[in-house]
Scaffold this motif. Structure first.
Motif, PDB file in Angstrom:
ATOM      1  N   ALA B  96      -4.680 -66.908  59.354  1.00 27.14           N
ATOM      2  CA  ALA B  96      -5.424 -65.762  59.495  1.00 27.14           C
ATOM      3  C   ALA B  96      -4.664 -64.713  58.638  1.00 27.14           C
ATOM      4  O   ALA B  96      -5.414 -63.846  57.849  1.00 27.14           O
ATOM      5  N   MET B  97      -3.386 -64.878  58.193  1.00 27.34           N
ATOM      6  CA  MET B  97      -2.855 -63.917  57.466  1.00 27.34           C
ATOM      7  C   MET B  97      -3.248 -64.260  55.987  1.00 27.34           C
ATOM      8  O   MET B  97      -3.422 -63.300  55.216  1.00 27.34           O
ATOM      9  N   ALA B  99      -6.068 -65.240  55.149  1.00 30.12           N
ATOM     10  CA  ALA B  99      -7.618 -64.767  55.088  1.00 30.12           C
ATOM     11  C   ALA B  99      -7.520 -63.379  54.983  1.00 30.12           C
ATOM     12  O   ALA B  99      -8.430 -62.817  54.111  1.00 30.12           O
ATOM     13  N   ALA B 100      -6.626 -62.913  55.582  1.00 28.63           N
ATOM     14  CA  ALA B 100      -6.594 -61.264  55.615  1.00 28.63           C
ATOM     15  C   ALA B 100      -6.148 -60.633  54.296  1.00 28.63           C
ATOM     16  O   ALA B 100      -6.734 -59.777  53.572  1.00 28.63           O
ATOM     17  N   ALA B 101      -5.196 -61.694  53.608  1.00 29.80           N
ATOM     18  CA  ALA B 101      -4.670 -61.234  52.142  1.00 29.80           C
ATOM     19  C   ALA B 101      -5.802 -61.389  51.270  1.00 29.80           C
ATOM     20  O   ALA B 101      -5.898 -60.259  50.392  1.00 29.80           O
ATOM     21  N   VAL B 103      -8.990 -61.139  51.733  1.00 24.17           N
ATOM     22  CA  VAL B 103      -9.978 -60.098  51.833  1.00 24.17           C
ATOM     23  C   VAL B 103      -9.409 -58.807  51.357  1.00 24.17           C
ATOM     24  O   VAL B 103     -10.081 -58.166  50.518  1.00 24.17           O
ATOM     25  N   MET B 104      -8.039 -58.462  51.481  1.00 20.93           N
ATOM     26  CA  MET B 104      -7.474 -57.270  51.122  1.00 20.93           C
ATOM     27  C   MET B 104      -7.474 -57.366  49.420  1.00 20.93           C
ATOM     28  O   MET B 104      -7.734 -56.485  48.704  1.00 20.93           O
ATOM     29  N   TRP B 105      -7.319 -58.339  48.833  1.00 19.49           N
ATOM     30  CA  TRP B 105      -6.943 -58.582  47.564  1.00 19.49           C
ATOM     31  C   TRP B 105      -8.253 -58.262  46.888  1.00 19.49           C
ATOM     32  O   TRP B 105      -8.450 -57.743  45.844  1.00 19.49           O
ATOM     33  N   THR B 106      -9.305 -58.907  47.473  1.00 23.45           N
ATOM     34  CA  THR B 106     -10.772 -58.947  47.016  1.00 23.45           C
ATOM     35  C   THR B 106     -11.217 -57.497  47.043  1.00 23.45           C
ATOM     36  O   THR B 106     -11.700 -56.882  45.970  1.00 23.45           O
TER      37      THR B 106
END
Lengths: 198, 120
Positions: B96-97, B99-101, B103-106
């Motif tokens: 999850a972390m 994936a979240a990273a 998404v945030m970087w994208t």
């Protein structure tokens, strides 16, 4: 040259970036009128007197300058930045024809058919005495002996009055290479102009 | 003597190179041609625009939370219950972390990409 009352380049650039499209174009138009002569003259020298090609490249350079005006930084003068864009346009065009190199190879280049036309135009300069005209024509002929890199360095340092560092920025080569080009160019020019010097 | 002669020759050449500068070129419609060839300007975004947008969104969110306190609390409670009701293992948490990273970087990459702070 701008008149004493005319806004300087920075003010015009700020206006071109921050105002409406119409006002932006007015400001950029003033910059074009102010710098067209030196940019076109530089390109005419670099293209060995091919005026039509030089003007096409100058137009391309100004359009690129317009597109990238936001990326202009005050680290260089606007004119120097324009020379760099113009030189890149010339290089890109010459690479298509595969006949130019700015590297430190000291090679000679072939002369094209425009040379004699340019010579005639030079000789037809109004107001020159025959002595001065002959000297200018011989100097122009001697310039054609230089490699592209040598000629480009001479044009930037003497015609455009840039320092070696500025010329290096414009040409995208190390300062040492600019100095080498200048030295080699002067050596060749001295040899070609030996009769005049003595 | 010879060195002096060479220096004089160099001075002469310097003088000739400077005297040989090209004469100014008359505009003759060149500027007009350039202006006609210019593409439409794409306004550069002012530097303050992005932080101002972030602040405005944050203010809007806080304003919404303050104007609807019960709804905000309900949403927060339900969210917490939902989160605690799901058994999470360490590998799942790691995925999850990551994936979240991603998404945030994208999103950051998309927001900061050069086209949004153009060139014209």
């Amino acid at each position: 040259m701008p008149s004493p009352q005319a806004p300087d380049d920075r003010v015009l650039i700020a206006r071109a970036l921050a105002t409406s499209d119409a006002a932006s174009r007015v400001a950029f138009g003033e910059l074009v009128r102010r710098h067209q002569s030196s940019v076109r003259a530089t390109l005419r020298r670099l293209t060995n007197g091919n005026d039509a090609l030089a003007d096409d490249l100058a137009q391309e350079a100004f359009v690129l300058a317009w597109r990238n005006l936001a990326s202009f930084r005050d680290e260089a003068r606007f004119s120097t930045w324009l020379y760099r864009i113009a030189t890149n346009c010339w290089l890109a065009n010459a690479r298509k024809r595969k006949d130019v190199l700015l590297g430190d190879r000291g090679e000679d280049v072939e002369h094209d058919d425009d040379d004699e036309d340019a010579m005639s135009a030079l000789g037809a300069s109004v107001g020159d005495s025959s002595h001065a005209t002959s000297l200018r024509m011989d100097m122009a002929r001697a310039m054609r002996v230089l490699s592209d890199g040598e000629r480009a360095a001479i044009v930037q340092c003497y015609d455009n009055d840039l320092t070696h560092e500025e010329a290096a920025y414009v040409l995208g080569i190390p300062v040492g290479t600019v100095k080498t080009h200048i030295l080699r160019a002067k050596k060749k020019l001295k040899a070609a102009m030996a009769d005049w010097a003595s | 003597m010879e060195r002096q002669a060479m220096a004089n020759e160099g001075d002469w050449l310097d003088a000739q190179l400077r005297a040989n500068r090209p004469a100014p070129i008359a505009d003759d419609g060149f500027a007009a041609r350039v202006m006609a060839a210019l593409p439409a300007a794409t306004r550069a975004l002012p530097a303050w625009r992005r932080p101002a947008l972030v602040v405005l969104w944050a203010l809007a969110a806080i304003g919404l939370a303050l104007s609807l306190p019960d709804a905000t609390l309900d949403v927060a409670r339900q969210g917490y219950r939902l989160f605690t009701a799901i058994p999470v293992s360490v590998p799942q948490l790691a995925v999850a972390m990551v994936a979240a990273a991603v998404v945030m970087w994208t999103i950051a990459g998309y927001t900061l990409r050069r086209e949004l702070v153009p060139a014209r």
